[in-house]
Design a protein around this motif. Sequence first.
Motif, PDB file in Angstrom:
ATOM      1  N   ARG A  29    -103.972  50.174 -45.310  1.00 25.38           N
ATOM      2  CA  ARG A  29    -104.312  49.081 -44.587  1.00 25.38           C
ATOM      3  C   ARG A  29    -102.636  48.413 -44.732  1.00 25.38           C
ATOM      4  N   PHE A  30    -101.802  48.699 -45.697  1.00 25.76           N
ATOM      5  CA  PHE A  30    -100.546  48.265 -45.659  1.00 25.76           C
ATOM      6  C   PHE A  30     -99.747  48.692 -44.686  1.00 25.76           C
ATOM      7  N   ARG A  31    -100.094  50.079 -44.564  1.00 25.38           N
ATOM      8  CA  ARG A  31     -99.414  50.924 -43.410  1.00 25.38           C
ATOM      9  C   ARG A  31     -99.698  50.234 -41.884  1.00 25.38           C
ATOM     10  N   ILE A  32    -100.888  49.704 -42.033  1.00 27.18           N
ATOM     11  CA  ILE A  32    -101.278  49.072 -40.471  1.00 27.18           C
ATOM     12  C   ILE A  32    -100.477  47.908 -40.245  1.00 27.18           C
ATOM     13  N   ASN A  33    -100.100  46.968 -41.250  1.00 21.65           N
ATOM     14  CA  ASN A  33     -99.199  45.929 -41.226  1.00 21.65           C
ATOM     15  C   ASN A  33     -97.820  46.351 -40.574  1.00 21.65           C
ATOM     16  N   ILE A  34     -97.462  47.480 -41.059  1.00 30.73           N
ATOM     17  CA  ILE A  34     -96.139  48.093 -40.707  1.00 30.73           C
ATOM     18  C   ILE A  34     -96.164  48.406 -39.399  1.00 30.73           C
ATOM     19  N   SER A  66     -98.141  47.556 -37.015  1.00 34.53           N
ATOM     20  CA  SER A  66     -98.238  46.310 -36.178  1.00 34.53           C
ATOM     21  C   SER A  66     -96.817  45.667 -35.923  1.00 34.53           C
TER      22      SER A  66
END
Lengths: 256, 341
Positions: free
Chosen positions: B219-224, B226
């Motif tokens: 989920r941290f990768r999804i921040n990036i 985005s």
Amino acid sequence: MIEARAVGFRHEPALPWLFADLSFSLAAGQTLVLLGRNGRGKTTLLKCIAGLLAPSAGEIRTAGVIGYVPQHFAPVFSYSVLDVVVMGRARHVGLFASPSAKDRIAAEAALDQLGLGSLAQRSVTTLSGGERQLVLIARALASEADILLLDEPASALDFHNQAAVLSTLRRLVAERGLTVVMTTHEPTHALEIADRAVLLHGEGVAEEGPVAEMCTEAKLSELYGMPMRQLSYASGAGEASHIVASYAEIVRARSA
Amino acid sequence: MTVVSTRVAMIALSVLLALSVVASLSLGRYGIALGDLKTIALGWFGIGPGRAGVAEPVWRVVELVRVPRLLIGAFVGAGLALCGATLQGVFRNPLVDPHVIGVSSGAAFGGVAAILLGLGAVALWSLAFTAGLGALLLVVMMSRRAGRSSVLMLVLSGVVVSALFSALVSLATYFADPNDTLPAIVFWLMGSFASATPERALYMLPIIIVFALPLLLMRFRINILSLGDEEARALGLNVEPTRWLALCCVTGITAASVANSGIIGWVGLVIPHFARAIVGPDHRVLLPASALLGASYMLLVDLMARSLIAAEIPLGVLTAVVGATVFMVLLHRARSEDWQR
């Protein structure tokens, strides 16, 4: 360290070169500015150095982690300032991992270093342009970047914020030995913080040299296609120079 | 921005889910007393008399009907909400959900084709998954060809691919035998958990877990992601493989839920918005919060579906009615801050 050898770029083989046969080398702790008119390849060259674009000719070698600071930052979601700076830690966080306490501490340290500690919980979308630029620089610092690439970091900022960004960059170079490359439309910024400058004349013509040799009235007048004048004055901090566009010579002549 | 602290919000969402679980176990046309529920539940952990302590119809309803239905409902709700939150982040667009992106329609076509051909459950799931992934591929290719993966092109491509697969579904329905295959297709498409059995729950849940786990972990990768491709790349992310991993997981969850319970729209779109209003936009918190909220929402909607009127209301119809209404209120109250460009 950045080493460019005979670098050239064109969007398609049929199109003319934006710049060609450009070579320079930049040691740690040095600052380079890229100057040129709109569309002459400043951002393109910056992206080539960042590895986001591949040069059409030649090669660019870099040693160290690169922190890229884009000109605009408008995330779709209104992340907090701390969230944004923590994202700078992406390289240090595994695919299936979340940032650790150590990453958070690094992010907070980067914010503190730029005097942004009090903004940590603010939403980035509510920040002013100047604050956003500083947040992006903090993000690059949190990534433990050795090389900072900035795309017009002072554009659209008022004089006060421009000075804040420039002095921050200068301080970081002195304290951390960062290598900095930035694009700008303000030759005075180059005189104030840069060691070397690249002039992108367009149509494949580009030159590089010490900033004092590049940022002269003659060279800049040729670069921008209009008269540029250098003004020297005694500032509070000692002898200083300002390079300005002589709009009077163009505007009055054309409207006469 | 966040309204309450993250920890308080997550605890509140967990409590909501626990209450929804109890409500959907005890309420319904056959009411189960809370005391009986407690006896049965303690029995699962070897405490007290368990089944022996309640009347036979009571434990049969709970263990053979309500629990499987509850598990499937909660996992489908959590999965769809998770997919929505992921897609909205990956595509940097709060209007995207598995339906808009064509995955649901693709999976529906795969499922309908399987029913039409008289294939079994495993084939139905495989076809739904393959067609869902195919739809996603088509959308990504179309939006890519049309220029730099602009969000507008992506949504337009999704609409087009959705329309194409919907047309194919209609075509398949047209050719279906009106006596047995046609009703099967129609009721399957409208969405329901009525077919839930312990066996179904057993093969359905692992599939959703297998695809949901990577999403929750990355989920941290999804921040990036985005932040956009270029910035993500500049931050050191390997953009294409990361995005594909996320999209494949989304397709897996969506196909699994479509294969099991038909098209249940709106959950993937509305729940992440709701969750974002509670915990803020950070996907590290948003993804688990969406999953919790999605599970509760699905349980409550399913409870309404099976107890509002004598007959069972198709779930897809209810989620659309409830979802669209809630979304209208949300849009009306929202400041555009959270998704302005």
